[in-house]
Design a protein around this motif. Structure first.
Motif, short mmCIF file in Angstrom:
data_model
loop_
_atom_site.label_atom_id
_atom_site.label_comp_id
_atom_site.label_asym_id
_atom_site.label_seq_id
_atom_site.Cartn_x
_atom_site.Cartn_y
_atom_site.Cartn_z
N VAL A 6 -3.40 -15.11 -10.96
CA VAL A 6 -4.02 -16.43 -11.08
C VAL A 6 -4.11 -16.80 -12.56
N ILE A 7 -3.70 -18.03 -12.89
CA ILE A 7 -3.73 -18.53 -14.27
C ILE A 7 -4.78 -19.63 -14.34
N ILE A 8 -5.84 -19.36 -15.11
CA ILE A 8 -6.91 -20.34 -15.29
C ILE A 8 -7.17 -20.50 -16.79
N PRO A 9 -6.62 -21.55 -17.39
CA PRO A 9 -6.85 -21.77 -18.82
C PRO A 9 -8.32 -22.07 -19.12
N GLN A 10 -8.73 -21.77 -20.34
CA GLN A 10 -10.07 -22.10 -20.78
C GLN A 10 -10.29 -23.60 -20.61
N GLY A 11 -11.42 -23.95 -20.03
CA GLY A 11 -11.75 -25.35 -19.79
C GLY A 11 -11.38 -25.82 -18.40
N MET A 12 -10.62 -25.01 -17.65
CA MET A 12 -10.23 -25.37 -16.29
C MET A 12 -10.91 -24.49 -15.24
N GLU A 13 -11.89 -23.72 -15.65
CA GLU A 13 -12.56 -22.80 -14.72
C GLU A 13 -13.19 -23.53 -13.54
N ILE A 14 -13.68 -24.73 -13.77
CA ILE A 14 -14.35 -25.49 -12.71
C ILE A 14 -13.41 -25.78 -11.53
N LEU A 15 -12.13 -25.92 -11.82
CA LEU A 15 -11.16 -26.18 -10.74
C LEU A 15 -11.15 -25.03 -9.74
N TYR A 16 -11.22 -23.81 -10.25
CA TYR A 16 -11.22 -22.63 -9.40
C TYR A 16 -12.60 -22.41 -8.77
N GLU A 17 -13.64 -22.53 -9.59
CA GLU A 17 -15.00 -22.23 -9.12
C GLU A 17 -15.56 -23.26 -8.16
N LYS A 18 -15.37 -24.53 -8.45
CA LYS A 18 -15.97 -25.59 -7.63
C LYS A 18 -15.02 -26.16 -6.58
N TYR A 19 -13.75 -26.32 -6.97
CA TYR A 19 -12.79 -26.97 -6.07
C TYR A 19 -11.85 -25.98 -5.38
N HIS A 20 -11.96 -24.71 -5.73
CA HIS A 20 -11.25 -23.62 -5.07
C HIS A 20 -9.73 -23.76 -5.05
#
Length: 138
Positions: A6-20
């Protein structure tokens, strides 16, 4: 079997955490990038057509960079452009401007490209979404 990274750039964590969903997933040497739009790190829609195009490409760039890639690694790009159905002209608006911005990011190796006109994106005010696939070196 290839492992999935899984690639999650800094500043995009909310996409994974909130929007899954993942901004990017790397399987083997292939990187799949979720559709990126003209929103900033606070998920606010960027004002202005060119600014929104630039922000969408910058978001693609963040995912590429986090995976150790560049635009030179992109082999396929699919773009979704909101059209104005009320005018019964189903052409992609601002296409020359989009191409001008695109050409600032793709300067050497050009990807395949499919542009699709649609009636809406996930958030009001968004006008483009860019989805890419990249092949990284082994």
């Amino acid at each position: 079997m290839n492992t999935r990274e899984v690639i999650i750039p800094q500043g995009m964590e909310i996409l994974y955490e909130k929007y899954h969903y993942c901004p990017g997933i790397k399987v083997g040497n292939t990187l799949y990038i979720s559709g990126q739009v003209g929103r900033d790190e606070n998920l606010q829609v960027v004002e202005g057509v060119e600014a929104q195009f630039v922000q969408a490409f910058e978001n693609v760039k963040k995912v590429l960079t986090a995976a150790g890639a560049t635009f030179d690694h992109v082999v396929e790009m699919i773009t979704y452009h909101v059209t104005d159905a009320s005018q019964q002209q189903f052409t992609i608006p601002h296409l020359p401007l989009f191409i001008k911005v695109k050409d600032q990011y793709f300067t050497n190796n050009f990807p395949t490209w499919t542009g699709v006109g649609i009636t809406a994106l996930s958030t009001p005010g968004l006008i483009v979404e860019i989805k890419c696939t990249a092949i990284l070196e082994n």
